[in-house]
Design a protein around this motif. Sequence first.
Motif, PDB file in Angstrom:
ATOM      1  N   PHE B  64       0.827  -1.042  -0.067  1.00  0.00           N
ATOM      2  CA  PHE B  64       0.119   0.068  -0.045  1.00  0.00           C
ATOM      3  C   PHE B  64       0.932   1.215   0.030  1.00  0.00           C
ATOM      4  N   PHE B  65       2.099   1.136   0.562  1.00  0.00           N
ATOM      5  CA  PHE B  65       2.966   2.395   0.510  1.00  0.00           C
ATOM      6  C   PHE B  65       3.994   2.246  -0.624  1.00  0.00           C
ATOM      7  N   VAL B  66       4.626   1.191  -0.881  1.00  0.00           N
ATOM      8  CA  VAL B  66       5.439   1.003  -1.903  1.00  0.00           C
ATOM      9  C   VAL B  66       5.056   1.085  -3.462  1.00  0.00           C
ATOM     10  N   VAL B  67       3.782   0.561  -3.767  1.00  0.00           N
ATOM     11  CA  VAL B  67       3.426   0.607  -4.994  1.00  0.00           C
ATOM     12  C   VAL B  67       2.963   1.934  -5.241  1.00  0.00           C
ATOM     13  N   PHE B  68       2.436   2.683  -4.242  1.00  0.00           N
ATOM     14  CA  PHE B  68       1.881   4.144  -4.618  1.00  0.00           C
ATOM     15  C   PHE B  68       3.255   5.007  -4.696  1.00  0.00           C
ATOM     16  N   LEU B  69       4.102   4.645  -3.926  1.00  0.00           N
ATOM     17  CA  LEU B  69       5.449   5.669  -4.119  1.00  0.00           C
ATOM     18  C   LEU B  69       6.244   5.261  -5.437  1.00  0.00           C
ATOM     19  N   THR B  70       6.277   4.150  -5.727  1.00  0.00           N
ATOM     20  CA  THR B  70       6.783   3.551  -7.215  1.00  0.00           C
ATOM     21  C   THR B  70       6.205   4.475  -8.375  1.00  0.00           C
ATOM     22  N   ALA B  71       4.553   4.592  -8.092  1.00  0.00           N
ATOM     23  CA  ALA B  71       3.714   5.240  -9.073  1.00  0.00           C
ATOM     24  C   ALA B  71       4.010   6.593  -9.205  1.00  0.00           C
ATOM     25  N   PHE B  72       4.211   7.359  -7.844  1.00  0.00           N
ATOM     26  CA  PHE B  72       4.399   8.634  -7.797  1.00  0.00           C
ATOM     27  C   PHE B  72       5.920   8.993  -8.463  1.00  0.00           C
ATOM     28  N   VAL B  73       7.001   7.933  -8.197  1.00  0.00           N
ATOM     29  CA  VAL B  73       8.061   8.331  -8.792  1.00  0.00           C
ATOM     30  C   VAL B  73       8.163   8.278  -9.938  1.00  0.00           C
ATOM     31  N   LEU B  74       7.312   7.204 -10.665  1.00  0.00           N
ATOM     32  CA  LEU B  74       7.498   7.186 -12.162  1.00  0.00           C
ATOM     33  C   LEU B  74       6.551   8.235 -12.867  1.00  0.00           C
ATOM     34  N   MET B  75       5.467   8.758 -12.307  1.00  0.00           N
ATOM     35  CA  MET B  75       4.628   9.694 -12.762  1.00  0.00           C
ATOM     36  C   MET B  75       5.406  11.146 -12.874  1.00  0.00           C
ATOM     37  N   HIS B  76       6.169  11.082 -11.767  1.00  0.00           N
ATOM     38  CA  HIS B  76       6.695  12.565 -11.596  1.00  0.00           C
ATOM     39  C   HIS B  76       7.783  12.938 -12.580  1.00  0.00           C
ATOM     40  N   PHE B  77       8.469  11.981 -13.283  1.00  0.00           N
ATOM     41  CA  PHE B  77       9.324  12.074 -14.436  1.00  0.00           C
ATOM     42  C   PHE B  77       8.536  12.973 -15.580  1.00  0.00           C
ATOM     43  N   PHE B  78       7.649  12.565 -15.744  1.00  0.00           N
ATOM     44  CA  PHE B  78       6.525  13.345 -16.720  1.00  0.00           C
ATOM     45  C   PHE B  78       6.487  14.910 -16.740  1.00  0.00           C
ATOM     46  N   PHE B  80       8.731  17.057 -16.122  1.00  0.00           N
ATOM     47  CA  PHE B  80       9.767  17.393 -16.954  1.00  0.00           C
ATOM     48  C   PHE B  80       9.512  17.435 -18.384  1.00  0.00           C
ATOM     49  N   PHE B  81       8.386  17.093 -19.101  1.00  0.00           N
ATOM     50  CA  PHE B  81       8.113  17.234 -20.092  1.00  0.00           C
ATOM     51  C   PHE B  81       6.869  18.184 -20.454  1.00  0.00           C
ATOM     52  N   ARG B  82       6.534  18.202 -21.550  1.00  0.00           N
ATOM     53  CA  ARG B  82       5.182  19.135 -21.764  1.00  0.00           C
ATOM     54  C   ARG B  82       4.008  18.098 -21.514  1.00  0.00           C
ATOM     55  N   LEU B  83       3.184  18.650 -20.620  1.00  0.00           N
ATOM     56  CA  LEU B  83       2.105  17.805 -19.963  1.00  0.00           C
ATOM     57  C   LEU B  83       0.851  17.995 -20.925  1.00  0.00           C
ATOM     58  N   GLY B  84       0.110  16.799 -21.111  1.00  0.00           N
ATOM     59  CA  GLY B  84      -1.198  16.649 -21.732  1.00  0.00           C
ATOM     60  C   GLY B  84      -2.414  16.117 -20.821  1.00  0.00           C
ATOM     61  N   LYS B  85      -3.463  16.136 -21.266  1.00  0.00           N
ATOM     62  CA  LYS B  85      -4.581  15.523 -20.776  1.00  0.00           C
ATOM     63  C   LYS B  85      -4.195  13.920 -20.249  1.00  0.00           C
ATOM     64  N   ILE B  86      -3.294  13.288 -21.261  1.00  0.00           N
ATOM     65  CA  ILE B  86      -3.263  11.770 -21.223  1.00  0.00           C
ATOM     66  C   ILE B  86      -2.374  11.624 -19.809  1.00  0.00           C
ATOM     67  N   HIS B  87      -1.529  12.723 -19.677  1.00  0.00           N
ATOM     68  CA  HIS B  87      -0.699  12.365 -18.271  1.00  0.00           C
ATOM     69  C   HIS B  87      -1.733  12.381 -17.018  1.00  0.00           C
ATOM     70  N   PHE B  88      -2.558  13.242 -16.931  1.00  0.00           N
ATOM     71  CA  PHE B  88      -3.467  13.229 -15.959  1.00  0.00           C
ATOM     72  C   PHE B  88      -4.253  12.134 -15.926  1.00  0.00           C
ATOM     73  N   PHE B  89      -4.741  11.723 -17.030  1.00  0.00           N
ATOM     74  CA  PHE B  89      -5.549  10.397 -17.290  1.00  0.00           C
ATOM     75  C   PHE B  89      -4.644   9.209 -16.694  1.00  0.00           C
ATOM     76  N   THR B  90      -3.536   8.945 -17.175  1.00  0.00           N
ATOM     77  CA  THR B  90      -2.800   7.926 -16.958  1.00  0.00           C
ATOM     78  C   THR B  90      -2.304   7.960 -15.386  1.00  0.00           C
ATOM     79  N   ILE B 134       6.432   2.394 -20.264  1.00  0.00           N
ATOM     80  CA  ILE B 134       6.931   2.351 -22.057  1.00  0.00           C
ATOM     81  C   ILE B 134       6.565   3.862 -22.556  1.00  0.00           C
ATOM     82  N   PHE B 135       5.595   4.477 -21.841  1.00  0.00           N
ATOM     83  CA  PHE B 135       5.252   5.913 -22.452  1.00  0.00           C
ATOM     84  C   PHE B 135       6.157   6.878 -21.972  1.00  0.00           C
ATOM     85  N   LEU B 136       6.643   6.762 -20.729  1.00  0.00           N
ATOM     86  CA  LEU B 136       7.818   7.562 -20.557  1.00  0.00           C
ATOM     87  C   LEU B 136       8.965   7.398 -21.342  1.00  0.00           C
TER      88      LEU B 136
END
Lengths: 158, 154
Positions: B64-78, B80-90, B134-136
């Motif tokens: 419950f902690f580790v998976v959300f932490l991993t998701a946060f780390v992975l998603m925060h890389f975006f 640094f890029f131009r953000l779109g609706k797909i990033h929020f949705f993902t 893969i999207f990243l």
Amino acid sequence: MRYAVQHKKSSYINTLVVLFSLSVYLFLAVFLVYKYLAEEVFPSDIYTVIAGKPEEYIEGLTFLQITEKLHTEVFLLGMVYLTIFSINLRVSINEKLKNVLTICGFLCLILYCAGILLVKTGIPASAYVYTFSFLSLVFIFTAVNTLNIYGFTRGKRK
Amino acid sequence: MNRVFLFTAGAILVLFEVFTGFFLYTQKYGFSVNGIKQYIHGNPELFIQPKTIYGLIEVHFPHFFVVFLTAFVLMHFFYFFRLGKIHFFTAVAVFLLAFANFSSVFIVFFWKELAVFKLISAVLFNISFIFTAIFLVFTILKKHLTGTATDKLR
């Protein structure tokens, strides 16, 4: 006034980085001791743990147990890798050195996993790959951590 | 270059975690509704002990902690890029599916009939994580090849 606020912020982030880096040293030391006590550091030991030794009635680990082990350890080491190398991005040192350390650290992490899996497939020489990559990984993490402390305490940061 | 390599390494490490996690899932639960029911509620004919609520929490509470932490780390890389609706949705999809996947075990513990929910949530959760990683990598490559995907990554 503005200078005073910025100086305070800078001191604050320096303190945080130093405290975090010290805790990473502690993690690495405990991880090394844990591996040593679990007899998973030296090539002959890791080979016995993973492949087993029928003449001494020691059973090796199953593929499931190895996957469980890798699942946990790679998460921990991966998070440490991402965190300390992210901090390292802010340190003003030679860019080439940074690139070499980042790539070598990642390669050691990959070889660490591959080493364990190859030992299971019955290639004894891969135990040496495992030991070398594990010790290199700890060494690289320690070096980068030291560079982070050096960079942030000496003001050599971007 | 350094930052790009670090992001790619992060995506690869997450993919490794997802694949090993999925392998462990298939070994423990199997890839069927019956397998999930048997793992949680046991099967006397096959000598499989039923799980207690303590046993399930013991395995799942770090996730419950580790998976959300991993998701946060992975998603925060975006970031640094131009953000779109797909990033929020993902991001929303990954977090919701992770929550559904790990809470579904406890739902099945109380309502055996909902075992299919665990199977579906596990598959969708893994797909969402793989898609994000893969999207990243794709976004990094796009930036690197055309130099158009970012304004913050240097």
